[in-house]
Design a protein around this motif. Structure first.
Motif, short mmCIF file in Angstrom:
data_model
loop_
_atom_site.label_atom_id
_atom_site.label_comp_id
_atom_site.label_asym_id
_atom_site.label_seq_id
_atom_site.Cartn_x
_atom_site.Cartn_y
_atom_site.Cartn_z
N ASP A 98 0.80 -1.22 0.00
CA ASP A 98 0.00 0.00 0.00
C ASP A 98 0.84 1.28 0.00
O ASP A 98 0.30 2.39 -0.02
CB ASP A 98 -0.97 0.02 1.19
CG ASP A 98 -0.27 -0.02 2.54
OD1 ASP A 98 0.98 0.08 2.58
OD2 ASP A 98 -0.96 -0.15 3.57
N GLY A 99 2.17 1.14 0.03
CA GLY A 99 3.03 2.31 0.05
C GLY A 99 3.04 3.03 1.38
O GLY A 99 3.62 4.11 1.49
N ILE A 100 2.44 2.43 2.39
CA ILE A 100 2.36 3.05 3.72
C ILE A 100 2.98 2.14 4.79
O ILE A 100 3.80 2.58 5.59
CB ILE A 100 0.90 3.37 4.08
CG1 ILE A 100 0.35 4.44 3.11
CG2 ILE A 100 0.77 3.84 5.53
CD1 ILE A 100 -1.12 4.75 3.29
N HIS A 101 2.62 0.87 4.78
CA HIS A 101 3.13 -0.09 5.75
C HIS A 101 4.22 -0.92 5.07
O HIS A 101 3.96 -1.59 4.06
CB HIS A 101 2.00 -0.98 6.25
CG HIS A 101 0.85 -0.23 6.84
ND1 HIS A 101 -0.25 0.16 6.08
CD2 HIS A 101 0.65 0.26 8.09
CE1 HIS A 101 -1.10 0.83 6.85
NE2 HIS A 101 -0.57 0.92 8.06
N TRP A 102 5.42 -0.88 5.64
CA TRP A 102 6.59 -1.45 4.98
C TRP A 102 7.14 -2.64 5.77
O TRP A 102 7.14 -2.64 7.00
CB TRP A 102 7.68 -0.40 4.82
CG TRP A 102 7.25 0.73 3.93
CD1 TRP A 102 6.63 1.89 4.32
CD2 TRP A 102 7.37 0.79 2.52
NE1 TRP A 102 6.37 2.67 3.21
CE2 TRP A 102 6.82 2.03 2.09
CE3 TRP A 102 7.91 -0.07 1.55
CZ2 TRP A 102 6.78 2.42 0.76
CZ3 TRP A 102 7.89 0.32 0.22
CH2 TRP A 102 7.33 1.54 -0.17
N THR A 103 7.63 -3.65 5.03
CA THR A 103 8.23 -4.84 5.61
C THR A 103 9.69 -4.92 5.21
O THR A 103 10.03 -4.85 4.02
CB THR A 103 7.50 -6.10 5.13
OG1 THR A 103 6.14 -6.05 5.54
CG2 THR A 103 8.16 -7.36 5.68
N ARG A 104 10.58 -5.05 6.19
CA ARG A 104 12.00 -5.28 5.93
C ARG A 104 12.25 -6.79 5.87
O ARG A 104 12.05 -7.49 6.87
CB ARG A 104 12.86 -4.70 7.05
CG ARG A 104 12.95 -3.18 7.12
CD ARG A 104 13.67 -2.82 8.43
NE ARG A 104 14.15 -1.46 8.50
CZ ARG A 104 13.45 -0.43 8.97
NH1 ARG A 104 12.20 -0.62 9.36
NH2 ARG A 104 13.99 0.77 9.02
N SER A 284 13.53 16.73 2.66
CA SER A 284 14.20 16.77 1.36
C SER A 284 14.04 15.45 0.65
O SER A 284 13.35 14.55 1.12
CB SER A 284 15.69 17.11 1.54
OG SER A 284 16.34 16.07 2.24
N SER A 285 14.73 15.33 -0.49
CA SER A 285 14.76 14.08 -1.26
C SER A 285 13.36 13.63 -1.63
O SER A 285 12.95 12.49 -1.37
CB SER A 285 15.49 12.99 -0.46
OG SER A 285 16.79 13.42 -0.11
N GLY A 286 12.61 14.52 -2.26
CA GLY A 286 11.21 14.24 -2.60
C GLY A 286 11.05 13.38 -3.84
O GLY A 286 11.86 13.41 -4.78
N LEU A 287 9.96 12.59 -3.84
CA LEU A 287 9.60 11.74 -4.98
C LEU A 287 8.10 11.84 -5.23
O LEU A 287 7.31 11.79 -4.28
CB LEU A 287 9.95 10.27 -4.70
CG LEU A 287 11.40 9.90 -4.44
CD1 LEU A 287 11.49 8.43 -4.06
CD2 LEU A 287 12.28 10.20 -5.64
N LEU A 288 7.71 11.96 -6.49
CA LEU A 288 6.31 11.90 -6.89
C LEU A 288 6.02 10.51 -7.44
O LEU A 288 6.62 10.09 -8.44
CB LEU A 288 6.03 12.96 -7.96
CG LEU A 288 6.05 14.42 -7.48
CD1 LEU A 288 6.13 15.37 -8.68
CD2 LEU A 288 4.82 14.73 -6.64
N ILE A 289 5.12 9.79 -6.79
CA ILE A 289 4.81 8.41 -7.17
C ILE A 289 3.37 8.35 -7.65
O ILE A 289 2.44 8.70 -6.90
CB ILE A 289 5.00 7.45 -5.98
CG1 ILE A 289 6.41 7.60 -5.40
CG2 ILE A 289 4.73 6.02 -6.41
CD1 ILE A 289 7.53 7.29 -6.36
N PRO A 290 3.13 7.94 -8.91
CA PRO A 290 1.76 7.89 -9.42
C PRO A 290 0.89 6.90 -8.66
O PRO A 290 1.34 5.80 -8.30
CB PRO A 290 1.94 7.48 -10.89
CG PRO A 290 3.28 6.84 -10.95
CD PRO A 290 4.12 7.49 -9.90
N GLU A 291 -0.32 7.31 -8.40
CA GLU A 291 -1.31 6.47 -7.71
C GLU A 291 -2.65 6.72 -8.37
O GLU A 291 -3.34 7.69 -8.05
CB GLU A 291 -1.35 6.81 -6.22
CG GLU A 291 -2.33 5.97 -5.41
CD GLU A 291 -1.87 4.52 -5.27
OE1 GLU A 291 -2.73 3.65 -5.03
OE2 GLU A 291 -0.66 4.26 -5.41
N GLY A 292 -3.01 5.87 -9.35
CA GLY A 292 -4.22 6.12 -10.13
C GLY A 292 -4.06 7.37 -10.97
O GLY A 292 -3.06 7.53 -11.69
N ASN A 293 -5.01 8.28 -10.86
CA ASN A 293 -4.95 9.54 -11.60
C ASN A 293 -4.27 10.66 -10.80
O ASN A 293 -4.27 11.81 -11.23
CB ASN A 293 -6.36 9.98 -12.00
CG ASN A 293 -7.02 9.01 -12.95
OD1 ASN A 293 -6.35 8.45 -13.83
ND2 ASN A 293 -8.32 8.80 -12.78
#
Length: 315
Positions: A98-104, A284-293
């Motif tokens: 989901d791009g929110i909860h991450w697993t290492r 800093s170090s920003g990223l734009l990640i597409p999510e639908g529209n």
């Protein structure tokens, strides 16, 4: 007759001076900064991801990490280290649905033979290509077939337009773009500007723009001291650069994330509404990640924060 010629030459000289500024003005008029790339609000449960603290290999995380969405899976590559300035910067990996909860995964760190930080990843013909800073901010190239196991190719060979190596010194925060059979490399030198080089095969990169930076600090105060590029996307026919900058008056330096746009990768117009983040937040170090529209906007340095489209309702 002599007076007439003088008038004509004066007009031609004035026109020569005026045309470049007219070209820049026309270029600027073509540029737009849509709300979906500029209007965000913080996710209420930030941070999403950070170092695990004492007793772990990633006591802290730092610099630009990289998020890539591939199908329903989000990849996150990050730099973990022991919290000291001299500590070896190791490559870590996490995943999410989901791009929110991450697993290492337990295989971390996934690469620790060489210093790896400030990385980005591009997938081309089934291979993941990572471009990162190595020790002393020297950009280098790694490859992987599965996003987890990496092989180092070596430092990037960047040349001046005359074919000679660029002057010695750091060249870091690499951003690589592939289009129409050509590879493009954006890099910074001591955060004093952003340069652009090109290569047909990723082996030798040759500077464009007559060896001059395509972006420099200022004139706004938010990036008056230093700039570095984080990401390049192409959206509705326009290139958008996510970059970070810091003001000359701030000590210690507090970074903001910002946006610029271009039609040709060489001439850039900074978003008049910069910065996208507040200086006191030091994001800093920003990223734009597409999510639908829409797009999600992530920032990362000592932690990963999420910013959602303003119209979105976060749970």
């Amino acid at each position: 007759m002599k007076r007439t010629l003088t008038v004509i030459f004066s007009l031609l000289f004035f026109q020569a001076l005026l045309l470049p500024s007219l070209d820049r003005a026309a270029h600027a008029e073509e540029i737009s900064f849509p709300d979906e790339l500029t209007k965000f609000k913080p996710y209420p449960h930030n941070p999403l991801f950070e170092g695990q603290g004492p007793g772990h290999w990633d006591v802290k995380i730092r610099e630009r990490g990289w998020i890539m969405k591939e199908g329903d899976l989000y990849h996150l590559w990050f730099t973990g280290y022991d919290g000291t300035r001299a500590g070896l910067k190791k490559l870590g990996y996490a995943w999410s649905y989901d791009g929110i909860h991450w697993t290492r995964p337990p295989c971390n760190p996934v690469y620790q033979k060489h210093w790896v930080e400030d990385m980005m990843v591009i997938k081309h013909e089934g291979t993941y290509h990572m471009f990162a800073e190595g020790k002393h901010d020297i950009a280098h190239h790694l490859i992987s077939n599965d996003a987890v196991n990496w092989k180092r190719i070596g430092p990037l060979d960047v040349r001046l337009s005359n074919g000679k190596p660029i002057p010695e010194g750091p060249y870091g925060t690499p951003v690589v773009w592939y289009e129409n059979g050509q590879w493009y490399l954006f890099y910074e030198r001591r955060d004093a500007g952003i340069w652009l080089a090109r290569s047909p095969d990723m082996k030798v990169w040759t500077n464009l723009n007559q060896d001059q930076p395509v972006m420099q600090p200022g004139p706004g105060t938010y990036d008056q001291k230093m700039v570095a590029m984080n990401q390049l996307i192409k959206y509705k026919g326009t290139y958008y650069m996510v970059f970070h900058g810091t003001a000359a008056a701030q000590k210690p330096s507090l970074w903001t994330t910002n946006l610029a746009a271009s039609k040709d990768l060489l001439h850039w117009v900074k978003y008049p509404g910069n910065p996208l983040t507040k200086p006191e937040a030091n994001q800093s170090s920003g990223l734009l990640i597409p999510e639908g529209n829409e797009f999600r906007f992530y920032t990362m340095h000592g932690k990963v924060d999420l910013h959602l489209p303003q119209a979105a309702h976060a749970d």
